[in-house]
Write an enzyme that holds these catalytic residues in place. Structure first.
Site, mmCIF file in Angstrom:
data_model
loop_
_atom_site.group_PDB
_atom_site.id
_atom_site.type_symbol
_atom_site.label_atom_id
_atom_site.label_comp_id
_atom_site.label_asym_id
_atom_site.label_seq_id
_atom_site.Cartn_x
_atom_site.Cartn_y
_atom_site.Cartn_z
ATOM 1 C CD GLU A 30 -101.702 -3.252 -77.608
ATOM 2 O OE1 GLU A 30 -102.379 -2.209 -77.587
ATOM 3 O OE2 GLU A 30 -102.033 -4.297 -77.029
ATOM 4 C CB CYS A 84 -99.843 4.512 -77.231
ATOM 5 S SG CYS A 84 -99.343 3.339 -75.973
#
Length: 517
Positions: A269, A303
């Site tokens: 990720e 993110c």
């Protein structure tokens, strides 16, 4: 301890979480040890030392891995619903300590207290999800081409799962991985960010309470602390079949290459360069709420933070004026004070990257319309408080093509139909989260179609930031392609096996092959 820490009960929170002035950064559960150098955790809120943590040496790491591999042999034989019961108890323990852990997350990382509580709630939610999932680790039954045969698939525990997490979600992302890995019968070795090690210590202490209360062996939940050298111990270790890593694209590429070199698996990720498309049919009020929270929530250090606002030329001035006006209402300061919207960014290195990005966008021809800058003076002594900034830019700018982990929003203008906006949105290397603001059904469907957003997350009339536990979380391209949390993300933590049973007295071969003796 600073006035901020005293006023908001940080000392009491640390006591509740079993955190001392000096902590061992290596643990196999209730047993803690560690002989490496000490690292100090300073709060970006007030610049004060929270605590010190001893790092993990190679000898410490080998002790952890020996204990973990032994524990796996016991843990994997426990029925999945019983493993789910342990996860349920962990979730309940998190409920008991939610306020204390939420304060620590806010104080050590710098996000608002509300966001800190929200992060702990995500941990609780994934535990609830995992408990239900522990009774649903299902395979498939298939028809065999051979008479008297049955075929099916089943999933088995994988082994030791290595988890490398980032500072921006210092507890939730670990829980996303750990809760699912546990119900799948795996044991975990976790290296939290060296920027937020105290949150890691706190979570390990909470988990250790649960495992000790159930007389389970050491090694099901393990903690190691340190810099990239400690992470490298996991990525090069054949005893770890899966490494789940969250962080920058640069880091992810190193992890992917290293683990692939030993034919291990990775769940990555990585970076996001997330955009909201604003079409002529957008609701302005909803757009402003989604864009502003997406850009300044967690001080732009998610993110999924909104980096680019792609606005149709017919709406551009109206949207720009509304967003700029909203920025004028933002309150920047101590994140534990719920009257403030924006806290500090993680450290002075991040401040330097923020400043360099604003300088770069001007050099490339951009126009800053909401000035940035580092805040100084009373309440800003840590040097980590910056002003959320907005710049008019072009998608081709080098700085726009990269992710800057700070509260900087780029306004981009497009003309033509929604396909023109999609070309801009998709025209970056990252592919995590995306959104469109429109009341036009055709535009929404085009955005969600095979020719639409190339991101792992695509939202209509909500922003890019934030995700629900029930859906798989992750992205494409340089975001890494991994999926965590909900849906069928559990399958990455298990190994799939195809089984064929012959319940006849004959042995026919597949594809009609004859082999008579």
């Amino acid at each position: 301890m600073s006035n901020i820490a005293k006023d908001f009960g940080i000392k009491e929170a640390l006591k509740t979480l079993g955190v001392n002035e000096i902590n061992s950064g290596t643990s196999t559960g209730s047993k803690t040890f560690g002989s490496g150098n000490e690292i100090s955790s300073f709060s970006p809120v007030d610049g004060q030392l929270i605590a010190k943590v001893s790092t993990t040496t190679k000898a410490d790491y080998d002790k952890v891995m020996t204990t973990a591999t032994s524990a796996f042999k016991t843990w994997r034989t426990m029925p999945a619903p019983l493993r789910g019961e342990i996860v349920r108890q962990f979730g309940d323990k998190l409920r008991e300590k939610k306020e204390a852990l939420g304060k620590l997350v806010s104080y050590e990382m710098g996000k608002s207290y509300q966001e800190g509580l929200g992060e702990v709630q995500e941990m609780i939610d994934i535990c609830d999800f995992a408990v239900g999932l522990s009774r649903q680790l299902h395979g498939l039954t298939m028809h065999s081409e051979r008479p008297g045969h049955r075929m099916y698939e089943q999933y088995h525990s994988l082994g030791v799962v290595g988890i490398i997490s980032a500072f921006n979600f210092p507890v939730a992302v670990w829980a996303w991985n750990t809760a699912l890995a546990w119900i799948c019968g795996d044991v975990c070795v976790w290296k939290p960010s060296e920027k937020t090690p105290i949150c890691g210590i706190a979570c390990q202490n909470i988990a250790a309470e649960v495992f000790a209360a159930n007389d389970l062996p050491e090694g099901i939940c393990n903690l190691i602390n340190g810099d990239y050298n400690v992470g490298e111990m996991m990525t090069t270790d054949n005893r770890i079949p899966l490494v789940s890593a969250t962080g920058s694209t640069r880091m992810g590429k190193i992890v992917a290459q290293t683990v692939a070199g030993r034919l291990g698996k990775t769940l990555l990720e990585l970076g996001g360069n997330n955009a909201i498309i604003v079409t002529p049919d957008a609701d302005i009020k909803m757009t402003v709420i989604g864009a502003v929270f997406g850009a300044v929530g967690t001080a732009g250090q998610r993110c999924t933070s909104t980096r680019r606002l792609i606005i149709h030329e017919s709406m551009y001035d109206k949207v720009k004026d509304a967003v700029v006006a909203a920025y004028g209402q933002l309150r920047i300061g101590n994140p534990l004070d719920e009257n403030n919207h924006v806290g500090p960014i993680i450290d002075k290195d991040a401040v330097a990257m923020y400043t360099a990005a604003l300088e770069k966008v001007v050099v490339e021809g951009g126009n800053i319309i909401v000035e940035g800058g580092v805040l100084e003076g009373n309440g800003y002594e840590s040097g980590c408080y910056v002003k959320p900034a907005i710049a008019e830019a072009d998608n081709s700018f080098e700085i726009v093509q990269h992710e800057t982990f700070a509260p900087i929003l780029y306004l981009l203008k497009y003309s033509g139909d929604v396909n023109s906006a999609l070309e801009v949105q998709n025209g970056v290397a990252q592919g995590l989260s995306s959104a469109i603001m429109t009341n036009n059904l055709r535009e929404a469907e085009a955005f969600l179609s095979v020719n639409g957003s190339d991101c792992g997350i695509a939202n209509v009339n909500i922003g890019t930031s934030g995700a629900e536990i029930g859906g798989a979380f992750g992205g494409e391209k340089e975001t890494g392609g991994g999926r965590e949390s909900g849906s069928d993300a559990w399958k990455v933590y298990m190994r799939r096996q195809t089984n064929t049973i012959n319940y006849t007295t004959e042995l026919p071969l597949a594809q009609g092959i004859k082999f008579d003796l």
